[in-house]
Design a protein around this motif. Structure first.
Motif, PDB file in Angstrom:
ATOM      1  N   GLY A  14       1.473  -1.637   0.215  1.00  0.00           N
ATOM      2  CA  GLY A  14      -0.243  -0.119  -0.092  1.00  0.00           C
ATOM      3  C   GLY A  14       0.930   1.396   0.078  1.00  0.00           C
ATOM      4  O   GLY A  14       0.494   2.529  -0.881  1.00  0.00           O
ATOM      5  N   LEU A  15       1.499   1.116   0.685  1.00  0.00           N
ATOM      6  CA  LEU A  15       2.676   2.551   0.745  1.00  0.00           C
ATOM      7  C   LEU A  15       3.512   2.514  -1.087  1.00  0.00           C
ATOM      8  O   LEU A  15       3.520   3.773  -1.018  1.00  0.00           O
ATOM      9  N   VAL A  16       3.602   1.207  -1.284  1.00  0.00           N
ATOM     10  CA  VAL A  16       4.636   1.896  -2.500  1.00  0.00           C
ATOM     11  C   VAL A  16       3.276   2.230  -3.335  1.00  0.00           C
ATOM     12  O   VAL A  16       3.550   3.528  -4.727  1.00  0.00           O
ATOM     13  N   GLU A  17       1.882   1.790  -3.556  1.00  0.00           N
ATOM     14  CA  GLU A  17       0.822   2.842  -4.476  1.00  0.00           C
ATOM     15  C   GLU A  17       0.983   4.196  -3.715  1.00  0.00           C
ATOM     16  O   GLU A  17       0.460   5.059  -5.088  1.00  0.00           O
ATOM     17  N   VAL A  29      -3.665   1.030   1.203  1.00  0.00           N
ATOM     18  CA  VAL A  29      -3.731   0.082   1.093  1.00  0.00           C
ATOM     19  C   VAL A  29      -4.043  -1.085  -0.169  1.00  0.00           C
ATOM     20  O   VAL A  29      -5.153   0.082  -0.380  1.00  0.00           O
ATOM     21  N   THR A  30      -4.034  -1.676  -0.491  1.00  0.00           N
ATOM     22  CA  THR A  30      -4.133  -2.513  -2.280  1.00  0.00           C
ATOM     23  C   THR A  30      -5.094  -3.721  -1.846  1.00  0.00           C
ATOM     24  O   THR A  30      -4.402  -4.478  -1.022  1.00  0.00           O
ATOM     25  N   GLY A  87       4.233  -2.298 -10.537  1.00  0.00           N
ATOM     26  CA  GLY A  87       4.271  -1.751 -12.505  1.00  0.00           C
ATOM     27  C   GLY A  87       4.207   0.086 -12.409  1.00  0.00           C
ATOM     28  O   GLY A  87       4.272  -0.091 -13.078  1.00  0.00           O
ATOM     29  N   TRP A  88       3.003   0.112 -11.644  1.00  0.00           N
ATOM     30  CA  TRP A  88       2.299   1.462 -11.658  1.00  0.00           C
ATOM     31  C   TRP A  88       3.055   2.174 -11.153  1.00  0.00           C
ATOM     32  O   TRP A  88       3.424   2.993 -11.881  1.00  0.00           O
ATOM     33  N   TYR A  89       4.084   1.378  -9.733  1.00  0.00           N
ATOM     34  CA  TYR A  89       5.098   2.699  -9.678  1.00  0.00           C
ATOM     35  C   TYR A  89       6.183   3.230 -10.611  1.00  0.00           C
ATOM     36  O   TYR A  89       5.917   4.710 -10.866  1.00  0.00           O
ATOM     37  N   ARG A  90       6.845   2.058 -10.618  1.00  0.00           N
ATOM     38  CA  ARG A  90       7.278   2.491 -12.150  1.00  0.00           C
ATOM     39  C   ARG A  90       6.544   3.328 -13.165  1.00  0.00           C
ATOM     40  O   ARG A  90       7.668   3.862 -14.204  1.00  0.00           O
ATOM     41  N   ASP A  91       5.578   2.821 -13.784  1.00  0.00           N
ATOM     42  CA  ASP A  91       5.136   4.030 -15.184  1.00  0.00           C
ATOM     43  C   ASP A  91       4.998   5.047 -14.229  1.00  0.00           C
ATOM     44  O   ASP A  91       5.204   6.046 -15.350  1.00  0.00           O
ATOM     45  N   GLN A  92       4.693   5.465 -13.047  1.00  0.00           N
ATOM     46  CA  GLN A  92       4.666   6.621 -12.320  1.00  0.00           C
ATOM     47  C   GLN A  92       6.130   7.308 -12.791  1.00  0.00           C
ATOM     48  O   GLN A  92       6.144   8.935 -12.596  1.00  0.00           O
TER      49      GLN A  92
END
Length: 163
Positions: free
Chosen positions: A47-50, A81-82, A91-96
């Motif tokens: 959740g923190l990565v998101e 939390v996710t 993957g989304w973190y990498r893309d952002q």
């Protein structure tokens, strides 16, 4: 000859280092550990990565550029939390981060943001790209420290990430 922006290069190096620390601290955790809330606040490492992905999106797209790429999922308003898979979140973190990097590369550090953060004191502290990059470095580093502590509580491992 192209003049290299030494300050921008240094800021990007520090930002990349903090992002790499986040990924390295969590690199070999199993799915259960990634979703386990260890501290009383109730957030999970995943959740923190998101959240960090949302921070990249907010500061560089919404605030600096003035518009953001659409979210790949409905905004569920469950902070830190996710329910998404670890591959989706990482993957989304990498893309952002990649979108943020392209925005940073395309503008001078003195450029004013097209948007504005809704709350003080951050709205008045993030008046140009330089200060936005510095804020994201600080936020990423602070959360990497949180993840360091949580990782130690999960399995005793310390000193993970690029040092």
């Amino acid at each position: 000859m192209v003049q290299i922006d030494v300050e921008k290069a240094a800021l990007c190096e520090f930002l990349d280092y903090q992002r790499a620390s986040v990924r390295a601290i969590l690199a070999d955790l199993d799915q259960t550990s990634l979703r386990t809330a260890v501290l009383p606040a109730g957030w999970s490492p995943l959740g923190l990565v998101e959240h960090l992905g949302y921070a990249e999106r907010h500061w560089f797209q919404e605030v600096f550029r003035g518009s953001a790429e659409p979210l790949p999922w409905p905004d569920d308003n469950t902070p830190l939390v996710t329910t998404r898979s670890s591959s989706q979140v990482f993957g989304w973190y990498r893309d952002q981060c990649a979108i943020s990097d392209s925005i940073i590369a395309a503008a001078p550090l003195t450029a004013a943001p097209a948007g504005r953060h809704p709350f003080e004191p951050l709205a008045s502290q993030t008046t140009d790209l330089r200060r936005i990059v510095l804020h994201v470095i600080e936020e990423t580093a602070r959360h990497a420290g949180h993840l360091d502590v949580v990782r130690e509580l999960i399995d005793g491992r310390t000193g993970l990430g690029p040092r």
